[in-house]
Every structure is written in C-alpha cells, then in structure tokens.
Write a protein that holds these residues in place. Structure first.
Motif, PDB file in Angstrom:
ATOM      1  N   ALA A  40      -6.198  -2.037  -0.695  1.00 28.68           N
ATOM      2  CA  ALA A  40      -5.320  -1.566   0.361  1.00 28.68           C
ATOM      3  C   ALA A  40      -5.867  -1.160   1.675  1.00 28.68           C
ATOM      4  N   MET A  43      -6.668  -3.960   3.735  1.00 25.30           N
ATOM      5  CA  MET A  43      -5.324  -4.613   4.351  1.00 25.30           C
ATOM      6  C   MET A  43      -4.765  -3.623   5.420  1.00 25.30           C
ATOM      7  N   GLY A  44      -5.163  -2.419   5.641  1.00 22.44           N
ATOM      8  CA  GLY A  44      -4.551  -1.488   6.521  1.00 22.44           C
ATOM      9  C   GLY A  44      -3.688  -0.485   6.170  1.00 22.44           C
ATOM     10  N   PHE A  45      -3.173  -0.364   4.873  1.00 21.17           N
ATOM     11  CA  PHE A  45      -2.382   0.706   4.672  1.00 21.17           C
ATOM     12  C   PHE A  45      -2.872   2.158   4.946  1.00 21.17           C
ATOM     13  N   ASN A  46      -2.111   2.964   5.161  1.00 23.23           N
ATOM     14  CA  ASN A  46      -2.598   4.200   5.394  1.00 23.23           C
ATOM     15  C   ASN A  46      -2.862   5.131   4.065  1.00 23.23           C
ATOM     16  N   GLU A  49       0.136   5.906   1.567  1.00 21.31           N
ATOM     17  CA  GLU A  49       0.401   4.717   0.985  1.00 21.31           C
ATOM     18  C   GLU A  49      -0.406   4.390   0.062  1.00 21.31           C
ATOM     19  N   ASP A  82       1.910  -9.427   5.070  1.00 25.35           N
ATOM     20  CA  ASP A  82       2.872  -8.358   5.210  1.00 25.35           C
ATOM     21  C   ASP A  82       2.943  -7.390   4.106  1.00 25.35           C
ATOM     22  N   SER A  83       2.264  -7.724   2.960  1.00 26.45           N
ATOM     23  CA  SER A  83       2.390  -6.969   1.686  1.00 26.45           C
ATOM     24  C   SER A  83       1.410  -7.188   0.675  1.00 26.45           C
ATOM     25  N   LYS A 141       4.245  -3.590  -2.181  1.00 27.70           N
ATOM     26  CA  LYS A 141       4.364  -2.505  -0.934  1.00 27.70           C
ATOM     27  C   LYS A 141       4.070  -3.269   0.262  1.00 27.70           C
ATOM     28  N   TYR A 142       5.137  -2.921   0.941  1.00 28.10           N
ATOM     29  CA  TYR A 142       4.981  -3.636   2.390  1.00 28.10           C
ATOM     30  C   TYR A 142       4.329  -2.963   3.316  1.00 28.10           C
ATOM     31  N   LEU A 143       3.350  -3.670   4.243  1.00 25.63           N
ATOM     32  CA  LEU A 143       2.738  -2.834   5.211  1.00 25.63           C
ATOM     33  C   LEU A 143       3.516  -2.397   6.440  1.00 25.63           C
ATOM     34  N   GLY A 144       3.294  -1.247   6.698  1.00 29.66           N
ATOM     35  CA  GLY A 144       4.155  -0.790   7.868  1.00 29.66           C
ATOM     36  C   GLY A 144       5.620  -0.259   7.374  1.00 29.66           C
TER      37      GLY A 144
END
Ligand code: ADP
Ligand code: MG
Length: 147
Positions: A40, A43-46, A49, A82-83, A141-144
C-alpha cells in the motif's frame, strides 16, 4: 463491434498481483500486515489509509485462521492503478452469510466485530461462502478516495 483497445490502454489498466499461501497460525498475521503495508505504501496510499488496510486485512486473516480448517490459507493482493484489492480465502466449512449478525453496538460483546470492521474501513467488501466449501472475502481500497 468489439472496441479496439490500444496498447497504452492495456498497459494503463495493468494489474499486478502477488499471491501468498500462508500457514494458519496467528503469528503470521503480523507478516501479512507488514506485507500489505509495504504494498500500500508503494502504491501511494497515505498513512491513515495504510493503517485501515492493515487492520482490515488482519481481521480477514484472523477469520481464515480461526474459522478455516486447513493448515494454510491463501491471500492475493491485486495492485490496480486506482485500487488495491485483497482476496483472502480459506478451506474451512464456510458459513451461511445470511446468518451473520450485525453487531449490536449499543450492547458491545467481545467478538463478532471483524467483518463489521472490515466493511467500515474498506471501500468495497464482498463475501462469498458456501456452507462446507470455505470462505472468501474480497476487500477493495481506492486510491485517493479518503481525501
Ligand atoms: N473465514 C470464515 N469462515 C467461516 N465463517 C466465517 C469466516 N469469517 C467469518 N465467518 C463467520 O462470520 C461471523 C462473524 O465474523 P467476525 O465479524 O470476524 O466475528 P468473529 O470472528 O469474532 O466471530 C463468524 O462468527 C463466523 O460465523
Ligand atoms: Mg473475526
């Protein structure tokens, strides 16, 4: 007519996946938490998240270990652009999904919160279970999406 998909579009929709077969032992839940946290993060999740994903995935693994009947369970991480979707499968006896009760949050009891927590923390959740034929949960879980 079938739409023509360009090479770039195929590349754009690319899914990468990681499959793991995990021993059904509670001590491996931490290993999966670290694994999904790494995926995660990449992938760029914060941070929030990632924390939510870790908790949800850990609950899914705990169920596979507790309710599964085999000495292993299966986890599949699908990295979409995107997820992130995570599928956890066990070879237990499964259950009748219609019989799973929503927790009574006004009279909280120990246990019975795992699926509720997963549904609260993830964007999309799907359970598939045939009694006698194992349990499968897919959580997305969707990104952003949490901004
Ligand atoms: N992997 C699984 N195999 C069979 N039944 C399951 C599985 N995961 C969940 N269930 C069913 O759903 C119920 C609710 O799960 P959960 O909310 O995690 O609570 P708990 O695990 O504490 O009972 C479980 O009691 C069980 O009946
Ligand atoms: Mg549980």
């Amino acid at each position: 007519m079938t739409p023509v998909i360009s090479k770039e579009e195929i590349e754009d929709r690319r899914i990468e996946s990681i499959d793991m077969t995990v021993p059904s032992k509670p001590e491996y839940v931490g290993v999966i938490r670290l694994t999904v946290s790494g995926i995660a993060n990449r992938m760029g999740f914060n941070v929030e998240e990632i924390e939510d994903i870790k908790v949800a995935v850990a609950e899914g693994c705990t169920n596979a270990i507790e309710h599964g009947l085999d000495d292993k369970f299966y986890i599949n991480f699908n990295i979409n652009n995107d997820s992130l979707d995570v599928v956890i499968k066990d070879k237990g006896k499964g259950c009748n999904i219609e019989e799973i009760k929503e927790p009574d949050l006004l009279n909280p009891k120990e246990g019975g919160l795992g699926l509720f927590i997963i549904k609260s923390l993830m964007d999309d959740v799907e359970f598939i279970s045939k009694e006698g034929n194992g349990f499968q949960i897919k959580m997305i879980k969707y990104l952003g999406a949490d901004i």
